[in-house]
Design a protein around this motif. Structure first.
Motif, PDB file in Angstrom:
ATOM      1  N   VAL A 203       1.157   9.041  -6.283  1.00  0.00           N
ATOM      2  CA  VAL A 203       1.610  10.429  -6.093  1.00  0.00           C
ATOM      3  C   VAL A 203       2.502  10.823  -7.266  1.00  0.00           C
ATOM      4  CG1 VAL A 203       3.123  11.918  -4.699  1.00  0.00           C
ATOM      5  CG2 VAL A 203       1.380  10.513  -3.581  1.00  0.00           C
ATOM      6  N   ASP A 204       3.454   9.965  -7.606  1.00  0.00           N
ATOM      7  CA  ASP A 204       4.344  10.245  -8.742  1.00  0.00           C
ATOM      8  C   ASP A 204       3.554  10.415 -10.033  1.00  0.00           C
ATOM      9  OD1 ASP A 204       6.586  10.150  -7.131  1.00  0.00           O
ATOM     10  OD2 ASP A 204       7.132   8.091  -7.699  1.00  0.00           O
ATOM     11  N   MET A 205       2.532   9.592 -10.231  1.00  0.00           N
ATOM     12  CA  MET A 205       1.709   9.693 -11.437  1.00  0.00           C
ATOM     13  C   MET A 205       0.953  11.021 -11.479  1.00  0.00           C
ATOM     14  SD  MET A 205       0.207   5.898 -12.036  1.00  0.00           S
ATOM     15  CE  MET A 205       1.212   4.657 -12.865  1.00  0.00           C
ATOM     16  N   ALA A 206       0.428  11.451 -10.346  1.00  0.00           N
ATOM     17  CA  ALA A 206      -0.290  12.722 -10.301  1.00  0.00           C
ATOM     18  C   ALA A 206       0.650  13.889 -10.606  1.00  0.00           C
ATOM     19  CB  ALA A 206      -0.948  12.904  -8.932  1.00  0.00           C
ATOM     20  N   ILE A 207       1.833  13.846 -10.027  1.00  0.00           N
ATOM     21  CA  ILE A 207       2.810  14.913 -10.263  1.00  0.00           C
ATOM     22  C   ILE A 207       3.253  14.906 -11.719  1.00  0.00           C
ATOM     23  CG2 ILE A 207       5.169  15.686  -9.730  1.00  0.00           C
ATOM     24  CD1 ILE A 207       4.606  14.718  -6.816  1.00  0.00           C
TER      25      ILE A 207
ATOM     26  N   ILE B  47      -6.162   4.448   0.373  1.00  0.00           N
ATOM     27  CA  ILE B  47      -4.965   4.711  -0.442  1.00  0.00           C
ATOM     28  C   ILE B  47      -5.075   6.079  -1.097  1.00  0.00           C
ATOM     29  CG2 ILE B  47      -3.719   3.999  -2.529  1.00  0.00           C
ATOM     30  CD1 ILE B  47      -4.319   1.071  -1.687  1.00  0.00           C
ATOM     31  N   TYR B  48      -6.223   6.365  -1.713  1.00  0.00           N
ATOM     32  CA  TYR B  48      -6.383   7.648  -2.395  1.00  0.00           C
ATOM     33  C   TYR B  48      -6.389   8.829  -1.431  1.00  0.00           C
ATOM     34  CZ  TYR B  48      -6.373   6.674  -7.286  1.00  0.00           C
ATOM     35  OH  TYR B  48      -5.950   6.372  -8.541  1.00  0.00           O
ATOM     36  N   ASN B  49      -6.903   8.645  -0.240  1.00  0.00           N
ATOM     37  CA  ASN B  49      -6.816   9.728   0.749  1.00  0.00           C
ATOM     38  C   ASN B  49      -5.371   9.987   1.152  1.00  0.00           C
ATOM     39  OD1 ASN B  49      -9.491  10.592   0.930  1.00  0.00           O
ATOM     40  ND2 ASN B  49     -10.020   8.920   2.315  1.00  0.00           N
ATOM     41  N   ARG B  50      -4.581   8.944   1.240  1.00  0.00           N
ATOM     42  CA  ARG B  50      -3.152   9.112   1.541  1.00  0.00           C
ATOM     43  C   ARG B  50      -2.451   9.832   0.388  1.00  0.00           C
ATOM     44  NH1 ARG B  50      -0.499   3.670   3.117  1.00  0.00           N
ATOM     45  NH2 ARG B  50       1.300   5.062   3.242  1.00  0.00           N
ATOM     46  N   VAL B  51      -2.842   9.503  -0.844  1.00  0.00           N
ATOM     47  CA  VAL B  51      -2.281  10.190  -2.016  1.00  0.00           C
ATOM     48  C   VAL B  51      -2.638  11.671  -1.946  1.00  0.00           C
ATOM     49  CG1 VAL B  51      -2.426  10.432  -4.531  1.00  0.00           C
ATOM     50  CG2 VAL B  51      -2.261   8.150  -3.503  1.00  0.00           C
TER      51      VAL B  51
ATOM     52  N   GLU C 149       0.825  -1.203   0.000  1.00  0.00           N
ATOM     53  CA  GLU C 149       0.000   0.000   0.000  1.00  0.00           C
ATOM     54  C   GLU C 149       0.864   1.260   0.000  1.00  0.00           C
ATOM     55  OE1 GLU C 149      -3.331   0.194   2.752  1.00  0.00           O
ATOM     56  OE2 GLU C 149      -3.511  -1.996   2.666  1.00  0.00           O
ATOM     57  N   ASP C 150       1.947   1.251   0.776  1.00  0.00           N
ATOM     58  CA  ASP C 150       2.848   2.412   0.807  1.00  0.00           C
ATOM     59  C   ASP C 150       3.420   2.697  -0.575  1.00  0.00           C
ATOM     60  OD1 ASP C 150       2.425   2.754   3.516  1.00  0.00           O
ATOM     61  OD2 ASP C 150       4.284   1.752   4.122  1.00  0.00           O
TER      62      ASP C 150
ATOM     63  N   THR D   3      -1.118  17.273  -0.966  1.00  0.00           N
ATOM     64  CA  THR D   3      -1.363  18.514  -0.224  1.00  0.00           C
ATOM     65  C   THR D   3      -0.110  18.933   0.542  1.00  0.00           C
ATOM     66  OG1 THR D   3      -3.718  18.016  -0.013  1.00  0.00           O
ATOM     67  CG2 THR D   3      -2.799  19.602   1.556  1.00  0.00           C
ATOM     68  N   THR D   4       0.541  17.982   1.173  1.00  0.00           N
ATOM     69  CA  THR D   4       1.774  18.275   1.917  1.00  0.00           C
ATOM     70  C   THR D   4       2.862  18.795   0.980  1.00  0.00           C
ATOM     71  OG1 THR D   4       1.255  16.581   3.558  1.00  0.00           O
ATOM     72  CG2 THR D   4       3.555  17.270   3.405  1.00  0.00           C
TER      73      THR D   4
END
Length: 147
Positions: free
Chosen positions: A27-31, A82-86, A19-20, A91-92
């Motif tokens: 995250v990398d895909m979104a960026i 998972i998506y909330n962690r993303v 999951e991590d 956001t961070t």
């Protein structure tokens, strides 16, 4: 009607991404997706293939990702976590960049003020007393200017 929604749970992949690591990949895909929208030509000029870059960075491949993604997506609650962690990670990251931008703006403002003060001091060296008094009133120049 219910048979249309009868979806079998996928088998747990042999190389299930943790999951991590799924969070990291997403995250990398979104960026990367955002970067492609802004600087697609720069990415291409540097010979970066976005998806492959992300898989290489995270030591995985497209098949392993697809299988793991399907496995996690079946359990909506887990996938939501998972998506909330993303979302939290993005956001961070965004807040971190905002802080950097604010610091850079503050530093630029200070540098510009110093540059302007130095320019006024230099200008003051070539002024007569009346002009110099006017500059001194701005409180950016010391009362006594010496060469």
């Amino acid at each position: 009607m219910s048979s249309c929604f009868n979806v079998e749970k996928p088998e747990k992949p042999k190389n299930l991404i943790t999951e991590d690591n799924m969070v990291n990949i997403l995250v990398d895909m979104a960026i990367m997706s955002s970067a492609k929208g802004v600087n697609k030509s720069k990415i291409e000029k540097n010979g970066i293939v976005p998806d492959q870059y992300i898989y290489d960075k995270n030591n995985t491949d497209s098949l392993t990702f697809a299988e793991s993604n399907a496995y996690y997506a079946y359990d909506i609650k887990k996938y939501d976590i998972i998506y909330n962690r993303v979302k939290d990670s993005l956001t961070t990251i965004r807040e971190g960049y905002k802080e950097i931008l604010e610091k850079e703006k503050a530093e630029k403002k200070i540098k510009d003020s110093i540059k302007n003060a130095k320019a006024k001091i230099e200008k003051g060296k070539n002024l007569n007393n009346k002009q110099l008094k006017s500059l001194n009133d701005t409180k950016l120049i010391p009362k006594k200017i010496t060469d």
